[in-house]
Enzyme design. Structure first.
Site, mmCIF file in Angstrom:
data_model
loop_
_atom_site.group_PDB
_atom_site.id
_atom_site.type_symbol
_atom_site.label_atom_id
_atom_site.label_comp_id
_atom_site.label_asym_id
_atom_site.label_seq_id
_atom_site.Cartn_x
_atom_site.Cartn_y
_atom_site.Cartn_z
ATOM 1 N N TYR A 187 0.847 -1.198 0.000
ATOM 2 C CA TYR A 187 0.000 0.000 0.000
ATOM 3 C C TYR A 187 0.882 1.248 0.000
ATOM 4 O O TYR A 187 2.029 1.226 0.447
ATOM 5 C CB TYR A 187 -0.927 0.023 1.223
ATOM 6 C CG TYR A 187 -0.207 0.312 2.525
ATOM 7 C CD1 TYR A 187 -0.198 1.587 3.093
ATOM 8 C CD2 TYR A 187 0.502 -0.693 3.186
ATOM 9 C CE1 TYR A 187 0.472 1.847 4.281
ATOM 10 C CE2 TYR A 187 1.178 -0.450 4.362
ATOM 11 C CZ TYR A 187 1.164 0.823 4.908
ATOM 12 O OH TYR A 187 1.848 1.083 6.079
ATOM 13 N N PHE A 272 3.329 9.501 5.046
ATOM 14 C CA PHE A 272 3.788 8.874 3.800
ATOM 15 C C PHE A 272 4.345 7.514 4.169
ATOM 16 O O PHE A 272 5.294 7.406 4.967
ATOM 17 C CB PHE A 272 4.874 9.703 3.122
ATOM 18 C CG PHE A 272 5.469 9.029 1.900
ATOM 19 C CD1 PHE A 272 5.111 9.440 0.623
ATOM 20 C CD2 PHE A 272 6.386 7.980 2.022
ATOM 21 C CE1 PHE A 272 5.659 8.817 -0.510
ATOM 22 C CE2 PHE A 272 6.929 7.348 0.909
ATOM 23 C CZ PHE A 272 6.556 7.767 -0.358
ATOM 24 N N GLU A 273 3.784 6.468 3.590
ATOM 25 C CA GLU A 273 4.327 5.125 3.729
ATOM 26 C C GLU A 273 4.090 4.370 2.433
ATOM 27 O O GLU A 273 3.001 4.441 1.862
ATOM 28 C CB GLU A 273 3.632 4.336 4.852
ATOM 29 C CG GLU A 273 3.941 4.791 6.256
ATOM 30 C CD GLU A 273 3.220 3.964 7.302
ATOM 31 O OE1 GLU A 273 3.790 3.761 8.390
ATOM 32 O OE2 GLU A 273 2.072 3.533 7.046
ATOM 33 N N VAL A 274 5.108 3.683 1.958
ATOM 34 C CA VAL A 274 4.941 2.664 0.925
ATOM 35 C C VAL A 274 5.480 1.398 1.572
ATOM 36 O O VAL A 274 6.680 1.302 1.843
ATOM 37 C CB VAL A 274 5.717 2.993 -0.364
ATOM 38 C CG1 VAL A 274 5.512 1.899 -1.403
ATOM 39 C CG2 VAL A 274 5.259 4.338 -0.930
#
Length: 387
Positions: A187, A272-274
């Site tokens: 995600y 913000f995270e991937v």
């Protein structure tokens, strides 16, 4: 006789020419070997080849098992539309990943209609289960209220907000369990009112899968100690009960100055995270979250999902599984990540001011991250740093 002598001399000279050529070639090969070995030894931990730029005009782009995820409310419509348009223009118009929107109340028809028209993939709208956005039975709500009032008197941001605490707890331990997210592995978390400053002409999800990365960030920062006064005590208690939980090659030196005895407040800014949801779904993280949740710290204090995620990633993952996306220009509120490398800034068509970059500023943990990972800094980083 004279002709024979000349021939002998020519033959002798030819032999010496061959010998000299062979010697020169051998020296050149040794030099190249030395250079390669030296380059291999001095190579930074994270390499530019991690980013494989895709020629969108000629390549068919395969999609990963991934989605873009936003936790937002109906009143955030204007802010999330801005974020969607920004990321679609910079990235997703070429990749067409789905978006999943989650809310603790039903989304309005207006919200769903406008948002659906903005995304290039499929828009999916989910309602958060009540049990994931409410007080657990073990929480003393009178005590929680008293603690909120005390923090408000101290002037702490979001001190008196119940919804903020529910959001932090939800992001820490529940979002990846939502039915709409079960089919996905990766995600990209996107919040309302954020900006993406640079073209993303590669797939960050592919970076994670192809290079065995689990958690990706753009901004790191110090947490307010007053919001998490007992968090590290709870972490150490968990580690004491689970001595095998910490990875042997962990990034503990990023979050602690004394090998884990205390917490230095560094964390990855989780707006913000991937990342790989399989990590949050793992037994070690599930046990970790349940341990933290049982202490009541999300409500009696103001534990954020950012330090919770960051501590878990730094302790339980191999340090090489954490990735700094240093080419994704990004802004949330007053802090920005703007690539200061001239080539990256130009080639990625960045629109941000390099002077706004937070990576090497005093309240950022960026310099610490570069130091403990032996990462090579951009050649001009000092121009944009607090030294």
């Amino acid at each position: 006789m004279m002709i024979k002598s000349v021939r002998q001399r020519l033959r002798l000279n030819s032999v010496w020419v061959v010998r000299l050529f062979v010697a020169f070639a051998a020296l050149l090969a040794l030099g190249n070997l030395y250079y390669l070995k030296r380059a291999e030894y001095s190579r930074p931990v994270i390499q530019e080849e991690t980013y494989r730029v895709i020629n969108l005009a000629t390549e068919k782009v395969p999609k990963e098992n991934a989605t873009i995820m936003s936790l937002c409310r109906n009143e955030d419509l204007g802010g999330i539309v801005r974020s969607i348009q920004n990321l679609e223009d910079r990235f997703n118009r070429n990749f067409h990943y789905d978006w999943v929107f989650l809310n603790n109340e039903p989304f309005s028809d207006e919200f769903k209609d406008k948002v659906s028209k903005m995304v290039s993939g499929e828009a999916k709208f989910g309602l958060i289960p009540a049990e994931h956005w409410s007080y657990p039975d073990f929480i003393d709500q009178d005590k929680a209220r008293e603690e909120r009032n005390k923090m408000a008197d101290m002037g702490i941001i979001y001190a008196d907000s119940e919804s903020y605490r529910h959001m932090c707890r939800y992001n820490s331990g529940f979002f990846y369990r939502h039915p709409l997210l079960q089919k996905y592995r990766y995600y990209w978390r996107v919040e309302p009112d954020v900006d993406f400053y640079c073209d993303v002409d590669y797939d960050p999800f592919s970076v994670l899968r192809q290079h065995n990365k689990v958690y990706g960030f753009t901004i790191s920062i110090y947490e307010f100690h007053a919001t998490i006064p007992t968090l590290w005590d709870s972490v150490k208690e968990f580690l004491g009960k689970n001595p095998g939980a910490q990875h042997k090659n962990s990034l503990v030196d990023f979050i602690s100055d004394d090998h884990g005895n205390s917490y230095n407040l560094c964390h990855f800014w989780s707006n913000f995270e991937v990342a790989d949801m399989d990590f949050w779904r793992s037994k070690v993280y599930d046990d970790f979250f349940k341990h933290l949740d049982a202490t009541g710290g999300f409500f009696y204090e103001r534990w954020g999902d950012a330090p919770v995620h960051s501590i878990a990633a730094a302790l339980f993952l191999d340090r090489d599984q954490i990735h700094f996306f240093d080419r994704i220009g990004y802004n949330h509120g007053v802090y920005s990540m703007c690539p200061v490398d001239d080539n990256v800034w130009v080639n990625s068509k960045c629109s941000c001011d390099k002077n706004s970059d937070f990576t090497f500023r005093g309240y950022s943990c960026g310099q610490r991250y570069y130091k403990v990972t032996n990462r090579e800094k951009p050649s001009n980083w000092k121009q944009y740093a607090d030294l």
